[in-house]
Design a protein around this motif. Structure first.
Motif, short mmCIF file in Angstrom:
data_model
loop_
_atom_site.label_atom_id
_atom_site.label_comp_id
_atom_site.label_asym_id
_atom_site.label_seq_id
_atom_site.Cartn_x
_atom_site.Cartn_y
_atom_site.Cartn_z
N MET A 99 30.89 36.06 32.78
CA MET A 99 31.72 35.42 31.77
C MET A 99 30.99 35.32 30.44
SD MET A 99 33.67 32.48 33.95
CE MET A 99 34.96 32.40 32.70
N PHE B 62 41.44 30.61 36.64
CA PHE B 62 40.06 30.15 36.68
C PHE B 62 39.88 29.10 37.76
CE2 PHE B 62 36.00 28.82 35.20
CZ PHE B 62 36.00 27.43 35.24
N ARG C 5 32.89 27.84 37.09
CA ARG C 5 31.88 28.66 36.43
C ARG C 5 30.54 27.93 36.48
NH1 ARG C 5 32.39 29.81 30.44
NH2 ARG C 5 30.22 29.19 30.26
N TRP D 4 34.26 42.50 37.07
CA TRP D 4 34.91 41.87 38.20
C TRP D 4 34.48 42.49 39.52
CZ3 TRP D 4 38.18 37.73 37.62
CH2 TRP D 4 38.65 37.48 36.32
N THR E 4 40.59 34.65 32.10
CA THR E 4 40.28 36.03 32.48
C THR E 4 39.89 36.87 31.28
OG1 THR E 4 42.61 36.62 32.34
CG2 THR E 4 41.79 35.94 34.50
N CYS F 172 34.85 37.02 41.76
CA CYS F 172 33.82 36.54 40.86
C CYS F 172 33.70 37.52 39.70
CB CYS F 172 32.48 36.35 41.56
SG CYS F 172 31.72 37.83 42.23
N ALA F 173 33.19 37.02 38.58
CA ALA F 173 33.06 37.84 37.39
C ALA F 173 32.00 37.24 36.49
CB ALA F 173 34.40 37.91 36.65
N ALA G 9 36.20 37.18 30.86
CA ALA G 9 35.46 37.63 32.03
C ALA G 9 35.37 39.15 32.07
CB ALA G 9 36.14 37.12 33.30
#
Length: 122
Positions: A99, A47, A50, A112, A106, A96-97, A109
């Motif tokens: 969340m 991470f 965010r 992706w 992860t 980036c993802a 998340a």
């Protein structure tokens, strides 16, 4: 489902700056929490930062706090990661993802992007 595409990676000298972009498609982007992660060779994905859907709340990994800034422009469906004072140890593929909730890993998340390479030379 939202689709995310990263851009802006490249090669930079230590102490330099880069700005990554995460462009989204899909009508739900404005309500998404979005995060940045990175994965260095031989290491697990970790991470980085965010941002809440409104942009009012941000959170950073200790390793990047004070050097990286996450922001978003919901009108452009894009999240940014401004990276300053880059170090060789910041070298990684950045993803980036979307969340879930208060997730910082992860496992929390989804959706992706394909990633963008950042290389910092010493």
């Amino acid at each position: 489902q939202v689709q995310l595409v990263e851009s802006g990676g490249g090669l930079v000298q230590a102490g330099g700056s880069l700005r990554l972009s995460c462009a989204a498609s899909g009508r739900t982007f404005n309500f998404l929490i979005v995060g940045w992660f990175r994965q260095a060779p031989g290491k697990e994905r970790e991470f980085v930062a965010r941002i809440s859907w409104s942009g009012d709340n941000t959170y950073y990994a200790d390793s990047v706090k004070g050097r990286f800034t996450i922001s978003r422009d919901n009108a452009k469906s894009t999240v940014y990661l401004q990276m300053n004072s880059l170090r060789p140890e910041d070298t990684a593929i950045y993803y980036c993802a979307a969340m879930k909730g208060a997730a910082l890993t992860t496992q929390g998340a989804y959706s992706w992007g394909q990633g963008t390479q950042v290389t910092v030379s010493s």
